[in-house]
Scaffold this active site. Structure first.
Site, PDB file in Angstrom:
ATOM      1  N   ARG A  25       0.817  -1.221   0.000  1.00  0.00           N
ATOM      2  CA  ARG A  25       0.000   0.000   0.000  1.00  0.00           C
ATOM      3  C   ARG A  25       0.852   1.273   0.000  1.00  0.00           C
ATOM      4  O   ARG A  25       0.494   2.254  -0.640  1.00  0.00           O
ATOM      5  CB  ARG A  25      -0.986  -0.021   1.169  1.00  0.00           C
ATOM      6  CG  ARG A  25      -2.047  -1.086   0.916  1.00  0.00           C
ATOM      7  CD  ARG A  25      -3.273  -0.947   1.778  1.00  0.00           C
ATOM      8  NE  ARG A  25      -4.287  -1.907   1.324  1.00  0.00           N
ATOM      9  CZ  ARG A  25      -5.344  -2.252   2.029  1.00  0.00           C
ATOM     10  NH1 ARG A  25      -5.535  -1.741   3.222  1.00  0.00           N
ATOM     11  NH2 ARG A  25      -6.215  -3.110   1.537  1.00  0.00           N
ATOM     12  N   ASP A 103      17.586 -14.638   8.773  1.00  0.00           N
ATOM     13  CA  ASP A 103      18.976 -14.430   8.334  1.00  0.00           C
ATOM     14  C   ASP A 103      19.292 -15.112   7.001  1.00  0.00           C
ATOM     15  O   ASP A 103      20.015 -14.551   6.175  1.00  0.00           O
ATOM     16  CB  ASP A 103      19.981 -14.818   9.419  1.00  0.00           C
ATOM     17  CG  ASP A 103      19.898 -16.279   9.795  1.00  0.00           C
ATOM     18  OD1 ASP A 103      18.862 -16.912   9.503  1.00  0.00           O
ATOM     19  OD2 ASP A 103      20.872 -16.793  10.382  1.00  0.00           O
ATOM     20  N   THR A 125      10.853 -13.270  11.505  1.00  0.00           N
ATOM     21  CA  THR A 125      11.120 -14.605  12.042  1.00  0.00           C
ATOM     22  C   THR A 125      10.726 -14.614  13.508  1.00  0.00           C
ATOM     23  O   THR A 125      10.975 -13.625  14.207  1.00  0.00           O
ATOM     24  CB  THR A 125      12.605 -15.023  11.916  1.00  0.00           C
ATOM     25  OG1 THR A 125      12.843 -16.145  12.780  1.00  0.00           O
ATOM     26  CG2 THR A 125      13.572 -13.922  12.325  1.00  0.00           C
ATOM     27  N   ARG A 162       3.432 -32.693  38.817  1.00  0.00           N
ATOM     28  CA  ARG A 162       4.459 -33.067  37.844  1.00  0.00           C
ATOM     29  C   ARG A 162       5.433 -31.938  37.546  1.00  0.00           C
ATOM     30  O   ARG A 162       5.109 -30.766  37.719  1.00  0.00           O
ATOM     31  CB  ARG A 162       3.805 -33.407  36.512  1.00  0.00           C
ATOM     32  CG  ARG A 162       3.421 -34.835  36.391  1.00  0.00           C
ATOM     33  CD  ARG A 162       2.684 -35.052  35.102  1.00  0.00           C
ATOM     34  NE  ARG A 162       2.183 -36.412  35.054  1.00  0.00           N
ATOM     35  CZ  ARG A 162       1.126 -36.789  34.366  1.00  0.00           C
ATOM     36  NH1 ARG A 162       0.463 -35.907  33.661  1.00  0.00           N
ATOM     37  NH2 ARG A 162       0.749 -38.046  34.370  1.00  0.00           N
ATOM     38  N   LYS A 213       5.514 -26.294  46.633  1.00  0.00           N
ATOM     39  CA  LYS A 213       5.169 -26.079  45.224  1.00  0.00           C
ATOM     40  C   LYS A 213       4.599 -27.347  44.635  1.00  0.00           C
ATOM     41  O   LYS A 213       5.169 -28.428  44.824  1.00  0.00           O
ATOM     42  CB  LYS A 213       6.440 -25.724  44.435  1.00  0.00           C
ATOM     43  CG  LYS A 213       6.570 -24.269  44.164  1.00  0.00           C
ATOM     44  CD  LYS A 213       7.634 -24.002  43.134  1.00  0.00           C
ATOM     45  CE  LYS A 213       7.782 -22.501  42.995  1.00  0.00           C
ATOM     46  NZ  LYS A 213       8.740 -22.111  42.008  1.00  0.00           N
ATOM     47  N   LEU A 214       3.505 -27.222  43.895  1.00  0.00           N
ATOM     48  CA  LEU A 214       2.865 -28.419  43.341  1.00  0.00           C
ATOM     49  C   LEU A 214       3.463 -28.842  42.011  1.00  0.00           C
ATOM     50  O   LEU A 214       3.345 -29.981  41.595  1.00  0.00           O
ATOM     51  CB  LEU A 214       1.362 -28.164  43.164  1.00  0.00           C
ATOM     52  CG  LEU A 214       0.567 -28.023  44.454  1.00  0.00           C
ATOM     53  CD1 LEU A 214      -0.874 -27.665  44.153  1.00  0.00           C
ATOM     54  CD2 LEU A 214       0.630 -29.307  45.269  1.00  0.00           C
TER      55      LEU A 214
HETATM   56  O1  F6P Z   1      13.352 -19.892  11.957  1.00  0.00           O
HETATM   57  C1  F6P Z   1      12.077 -20.179  12.386  1.00  0.00           C
HETATM   58  C2  F6P Z   1      11.973 -21.622  12.824  1.00  0.00           C
HETATM   59  O2  F6P Z   1      10.631 -21.831  13.196  1.00  0.00           O
HETATM   60  C3  F6P Z   1      12.924 -22.061  13.910  1.00  0.00           C
HETATM   61  O3  F6P Z   1      12.515 -21.649  15.175  1.00  0.00           O
HETATM   62  C4  F6P Z   1      12.943 -23.551  13.707  1.00  0.00           C
HETATM   63  O4  F6P Z   1      14.140 -24.115  14.181  1.00  0.00           O
HETATM   64  C5  F6P Z   1      12.836 -23.683  12.225  1.00  0.00           C
HETATM   65  O5  F6P Z   1      12.259 -22.489  11.745  1.00  0.00           O
HETATM   66  C6  F6P Z   1      11.999 -24.832  11.705  1.00  0.00           C
HETATM   67  O6  F6P Z   1      12.135 -24.865  10.332  1.00  0.00           O
HETATM   68  P1  F6P Z   1      11.197 -25.642   9.299  1.00  0.00           P
HETATM   69  O7  F6P Z   1       9.957 -24.832   9.116  1.00  0.00           O
HETATM   70  O8  F6P Z   1      12.017 -25.695   8.051  1.00  0.00           O
HETATM   71  O9  F6P Z   1      10.937 -26.974   9.919  1.00  0.00           O
END
Ligand code: F6P
Length: 319
Positions: A25, A103, A125, A162, A213-214
């Site tokens: 947009r 990245d 990400t 647990r 603590k439970l």
């Molecule tokens: O980079 C995002 C991510 O979800 C990571 O946290 C994880 O390790 C990876 O991608 C999983 O990748 P894929 O979707 O290729 O299984």
């Protein structure tokens, strides 16, 4: 610049759609034409491209995932693939590209820029593993998703007395675990950035049990190691049931938070502005609450950071 392209690449993240909407947009508002490239670099190589208009990004601000679809492209890793991508960009008369991703996607954008093609990166990400920006799109939403899961686990863990180990995503980065652990009030947070001592984890759990603590919840970032093995070792130390919950892809979906939507809007705006100002080979981000941009290369070389203060605070509060 007359026409820009936009693509999402790598793992999807809530807020990517808000960034696509904003990029499209803002570009149209400034008189540019927009090409939407589907399935990231793979779709670029295969020329999976369509014109985008205002209506094409309607009704997506509230949706997780990515309207443009995404992929991790093996072909784009090769020189042949990269050349092909460049040819396709020229064929479609695209003269600037906005890449939304992590990245790996930024490395791809850098490659195109090294070949002379104007690119801008938007950090998308859930991992928050790009050191140059305080936040990546999707991180805030993913942390909230993990915190709701912790809330649910508290109920059942208490009923059964647990210990729960919760494995979260983040690749080599412990930020999701750290932020969700602090917000969720867990007993311990294990991250790849810091060594851990399982005896110490066990001691803390036993101490908590003596105080009435439970349950105990231990958050583990996926980069730390094998959760099921750690659980077995822990069980042997504390003689109490330890259950593992791997949150996995649940963390990648869901409606984006306000923070991720606003970031998406602002990142998209800055990305298009940079292209209009002939500033290329850059990535946008947020630092100290201000939208910023810097050279892709510099951003990729930024040393990895870890929020020790939050880590220490979580440790004190979990006593
Ligand atoms: O980079 C995002 C991510 O979800 C990571 O946290 C994880 O390790 C990876 O991608 C999983 O990748 P894929 O979707 O290729 O299984």
């Amino acid at each position: 610049i007359k026409r820009i392209g936009v693509l999402t690449s790598g793992g999807d993240a809530p807020g990517m759609n808000a960034a696509i909407r904003s990029t499209v947009r803002i570009a149209l508002y400034n008189g540019l034409a927009v090409s939407g490239i589907r399935r990231g670099y793979q779709g670029l190589i295969e020329a999976d491209i369509d014109d985008m208009q205002i209506v094409d990004v309607g009704d997506i601000i509230n949706r997780g995932g990515t309207k443009l679809l995404t992929a991790r492209s093996e072909d784009f890793m090769t020189e042949v693939g990269q050349k092909r991508a460049l040819d396709v960009l020229r064929m479609f008369e695209i003269d600037g590209l906005v890449v939304i991703g992590g990245d790996g996607s930024f490395k791809g954008a850098k490659r195109l820029w090294d070949m002379g093609f104007p690119t801008i990166g938007i950090p998308g990400t859930i991992d928050n593993d790009l050191a140059y920006t305080d936040l990546t799109l999707g991180f805030d939403t993913a942390v909230s998703t993990v915190v709701s899961a912790i809330n649910n686990l508290r109920d059942t863990s208490s009923s059964h007395g647990r210990v729960s180990i919760v494995e979260v995503m983040g690749r080599h980065c412990g930020d999701i675990a750290l932020f969700a652990g602090l917000a969720g009030g867990v007993e311990d947070i294990l991250v790849p950035e810091r060594k851990f001592d399982l005896d110490e984890v066990a001691r803390k759990i036993l101490q908590g049990r003596r105080r009435g603590k439970l349950h105990s919840i231990i958050l583990i970032a996926e980069g730390v190691g094998k959760s099921y093995e750690i659980a077995e070792r822990l069980e042997a130390l504390i003689h109490q049931e330890v259950r593992v919950t791997v949150l996995g892809y649940l963390q990648r979906g869901g409606t984006p938070s306000v923070t991720d939507r606003i970031l998406g809007a602002q990142f998209g705006q800055r990305a298009v502005e940079l292209l209009l100002e002939d500033k290329f080979g850059r990535v946008v981000g947020i630092r100290d609450n201000k939208i910023m941009d810097m050279a892709i290369e510099e951003a990729l070389n930024e040393p990895k950071r870890f929020d020790q203060d939050k880590y220490d605070l979580a440790e004190i509060l979990s006593l």
